[in-house]
Design a protein around this motif. Structure first.
Motif, mmCIF file in Angstrom:
data_model
loop_
_atom_site.group_PDB
_atom_site.id
_atom_site.type_symbol
_atom_site.label_atom_id
_atom_site.label_comp_id
_atom_site.label_asym_id
_atom_site.label_seq_id
_atom_site.Cartn_x
_atom_site.Cartn_y
_atom_site.Cartn_z
ATOM 1 N N ILE A 104 -2.880 -21.400 -32.622
ATOM 2 C CA ILE A 104 -2.945 -19.989 -32.245
ATOM 3 C C ILE A 104 -2.574 -19.193 -33.494
ATOM 4 N N TYR A 105 -3.545 -18.490 -34.019
ATOM 5 C CA TYR A 105 -3.427 -17.770 -35.292
ATOM 6 C C TYR A 105 -3.421 -16.285 -34.960
ATOM 7 N N SER A 134 0.752 -5.957 -35.694
ATOM 8 C CA SER A 134 0.260 -4.633 -36.087
ATOM 9 C C SER A 134 0.587 -4.279 -37.534
ATOM 10 N N ASN A 135 1.487 -5.050 -38.172
ATOM 11 C CA ASN A 135 1.798 -4.863 -39.591
ATOM 12 C C ASN A 135 1.023 -5.829 -40.491
ATOM 13 N N GLY A 136 0.172 -6.658 -39.896
ATOM 14 C CA GLY A 136 -0.613 -7.620 -40.663
ATOM 15 C C GLY A 136 0.128 -8.904 -40.972
ATOM 16 N N MET A 137 1.295 -9.113 -40.357
ATOM 17 C CA MET A 137 2.063 -10.342 -40.582
ATOM 18 C C MET A 137 1.454 -11.484 -39.766
ATOM 19 N N ILE A 138 1.304 -12.648 -40.421
ATOM 20 C CA ILE A 138 0.689 -13.813 -39.778
ATOM 21 C C ILE A 138 1.717 -14.573 -38.957
ATOM 22 N N ASP A 139 1.278 -15.054 -37.811
ATOM 23 C CA ASP A 139 2.072 -15.932 -36.961
ATOM 24 C C ASP A 139 1.162 -17.089 -36.586
ATOM 25 N N ALA A 140 1.670 -18.303 -36.711
ATOM 26 C CA ALA A 140 0.875 -19.486 -36.354
ATOM 27 C C ALA A 140 1.680 -20.356 -35.402
ATOM 28 N N LYS A 141 1.029 -20.773 -34.340
ATOM 29 C CA LYS A 141 1.662 -21.646 -33.350
ATOM 30 C C LYS A 141 0.765 -22.836 -33.105
ATOM 31 N N ILE A 142 1.391 -23.956 -32.836
ATOM 32 C CA ILE A 142 0.680 -25.174 -32.455
ATOM 33 C C ILE A 142 1.008 -25.428 -30.992
ATOM 34 N N ASN A 143 -0.034 -25.622 -30.189
ATOM 35 C CA ASN A 143 0.147 -25.877 -28.767
ATOM 36 C C ASN A 143 -0.530 -27.189 -28.413
ATOM 37 N N ASN A 144 0.219 -28.069 -27.752
ATOM 38 C CA ASN A 144 -0.354 -29.311 -27.257
ATOM 39 C C ASN A 144 -0.502 -29.177 -25.744
ATOM 40 N N PRO A 145 -1.707 -28.826 -25.251
ATOM 41 C CA PRO A 145 -1.901 -28.614 -23.817
ATOM 42 C C PRO A 145 -1.621 -29.860 -22.972
ATOM 43 N N LEU A 146 -1.776 -31.034 -23.560
ATOM 44 C CA LEU A 146 -1.566 -32.281 -22.832
ATOM 45 C C LEU A 146 -0.139 -32.388 -22.317
ATOM 46 N N ILE A 161 5.005 -24.854 -30.505
ATOM 47 C CA ILE A 161 5.982 -24.519 -31.540
ATOM 48 C C ILE A 161 5.396 -23.430 -32.428
ATOM 49 N N THR A 162 6.285 -22.679 -33.041
ATOM 50 C CA THR A 162 5.887 -21.679 -34.025
ATOM 51 C C THR A 162 6.138 -22.248 -35.399
ATOM 52 N N ILE A 163 5.175 -22.139 -36.290
ATOM 53 C CA ILE A 163 5.337 -22.567 -37.677
ATOM 54 C C ILE A 163 5.962 -21.400 -38.438
ATOM 55 N N ASP A 164 7.083 -21.647 -39.088
ATOM 56 C CA ASP A 164 7.760 -20.603 -39.855
ATOM 57 C C ASP A 164 7.077 -20.472 -41.205
ATOM 58 N N LEU A 165 6.131 -19.558 -41.288
ATOM 59 C CA LEU A 165 5.337 -19.388 -42.501
ATOM 60 C C LEU A 165 6.133 -18.787 -43.650
ATOM 61 N N THR A 166 7.217 -18.092 -43.360
ATOM 62 C CA THR A 166 7.997 -17.456 -44.420
ATOM 63 C C THR A 166 8.792 -18.464 -45.231
#
Length: 156
Positions: free
Chosen positions: A103-104, A108-120, A125-130
């Motif tokens: 999930i990419y 509203s400030n243009g900051m990226i957030d990336a999450k990995i989801n295992n539906p199974l 989890i959220t990936i701490d990109l900073t």
């Protein structure tokens, strides 16, 4: 006269896709895939499916991804900025035909957030990109236990 201001992305945002050579246990960069194009209205969120790799000899199932930005619409990974990349370990019993969701999002400030989801196993989890720049690439592990359903993701 009324002026309507719309916030949009300043960059092309994407992921690096990899090929995996099980014999050598090594990755080759395949291409950069644009997920959120430049000038897309923000906030925005896109979900893509990524299929895991398996190393049979080591009994490991995992993903490898890279989060990217670029001023141009390019697929060649040499011409993008890699914000983060890492290997995400999954339960060895994870079916290879069961995709994991990335999930990419951009706020509203243009900051990226990336999450990995295992539906199974219904774990996200959220990936701490900073904190996870290219030189600090990490492994995130998600292991399933027999008693409970899930242990937390572990950062090595």
């Amino acid at each position: 006269m009324m002026i309507n201001v719309i916030n949009t992305t300043n960059f092309y945002n994407g992921i690096i896709l990899f090929d995996y050579d099980e014999e050598k246990d090594s990755f080759a960069i395949k291409k950069n895939e644009i997920i959120i194009p430049k000038n897309t209205k923000i906030p925005v969120s896109k979900t893509i499916k990524i299929y895991p790799f398996k190393n049979i000899a080591q009994n490991k199932v995992f993903l490898k991804i890279g989060i990217t930005q670029s001023a141009s619409n390019v697929t060649d990974p040499e011409f993008v900025s890699v914000i983060w990349y890492g290997r995400i370990h999954l339960d060895p019993k994870q079916p290879l035909d069961q995709p994991i969701e990335l999930i990419y999002s951009l706020d509203s400030n243009g900051m990226i957030d990336a999450k990995i989801n295992n539906p199974l196993i219904k774990k996200e989890i959220t990936i701490d990109l900073t904190k996870r720049k290219l030189e600090d690439a990490i492994d995130l592990e998600l292991l399933e236990t027999s008693e409970t359903n899930i242990k937390d993701f572990i950062i090595d």
